[in-house]
Design a protein around this motif. Structure first.
Motif, short mmCIF file in Angstrom:
data_model
loop_
_atom_site.label_atom_id
_atom_site.label_comp_id
_atom_site.label_asym_id
_atom_site.label_seq_id
_atom_site.Cartn_x
_atom_site.Cartn_y
_atom_site.Cartn_z
N PHE A 6 0.83 -1.21 0.00
CA PHE A 6 0.00 0.00 0.00
C PHE A 6 0.86 1.25 0.00
N ASP A 7 1.94 1.25 0.76
CA ASP A 7 2.84 2.40 0.77
C ASP A 7 3.43 2.63 -0.63
N LEU A 15 11.89 3.61 -7.87
CA LEU A 15 12.34 2.23 -8.04
C LEU A 15 12.87 1.62 -6.75
N PRO A 16 13.68 2.36 -5.96
CA PRO A 16 14.10 1.79 -4.68
C PRO A 16 12.92 1.44 -3.76
N LYS A 17 11.88 2.26 -3.78
CA LYS A 17 10.70 1.99 -2.95
C LYS A 17 10.01 0.71 -3.41
N LEU A 18 9.91 0.51 -4.72
CA LEU A 18 9.30 -0.71 -5.25
C LEU A 18 10.18 -1.93 -4.99
N VAL A 19 11.49 -1.75 -5.03
CA VAL A 19 12.42 -2.84 -4.70
C VAL A 19 12.25 -3.21 -3.23
N ASP A 20 12.23 -2.22 -2.35
CA ASP A 20 12.09 -2.47 -0.92
C ASP A 20 10.78 -3.19 -0.59
N ALA A 21 9.74 -2.91 -1.36
CA ALA A 21 8.45 -3.56 -1.15
C ALA A 21 8.42 -4.97 -1.76
N GLY A 56 1.45 -11.48 -3.78
CA GLY A 56 0.07 -11.93 -3.65
C GLY A 56 -0.93 -10.80 -3.56
N HIS A 57 -0.50 -9.58 -3.82
CA HIS A 57 -1.40 -8.43 -3.71
C HIS A 57 -1.75 -7.87 -5.08
#
Length: 118
Positions: A13-14, A72-78, A97-98
């Protein structure tokens, strides 16, 4: 420490809070799960400025910097993508799974995948 499903959902969600990150995921889900940073920058510029957006403009360069340093770093971290900086390639890494949340967000955003030849 193992990541709990709640933490994973929180990260998803973040990651979905910013439109650039959502559109990267939408694009990857509709384009074989992989793209270059140049392709994603051009796609986002097109979303912001329309079809008249041209590569190499301030907008695409600004978007590329934002992708590199923030989105991209935020998406990698997630755990949603992998980003090979040496090849400047981005791949969908599974969406924890989301996927239903990403698909619903695409509908809410009115994302319409480009047709073949676009």
């Amino acid at each position: 420490m193992a990541q709990t499903p709640t933490a994973s959902l929180d990260e998803t969600f973040d990651a979905l809070t910013h439109s650039h990150r959502r559109y990267v995921l939408y694009y990857l889900r509709t384009h074989s799960g992989a793209a270059t940073i140049d392709t994603l920058s051009a796609m986002l510029a097109n979303e912001l400025e329309g079809p008249s957006a041209t590569p190499g403009t301030d907008t695409t360069e600004h978007i590329e910097v934002d992708l590199h340093h923030t989105h991209l770093p935020k998406l990698v971290d997630a755990g949603l993508i992998t980003f090979a900086r040496d090849r400047q390639s981005i791949e969908l890494d599974g969406i924890n799974g989301h996927d239903q949340f990403i698909d619903q967000a695409a509908r809410v955003d009115g994302y319409v995948p480009p047709t073949a030849g676009d």
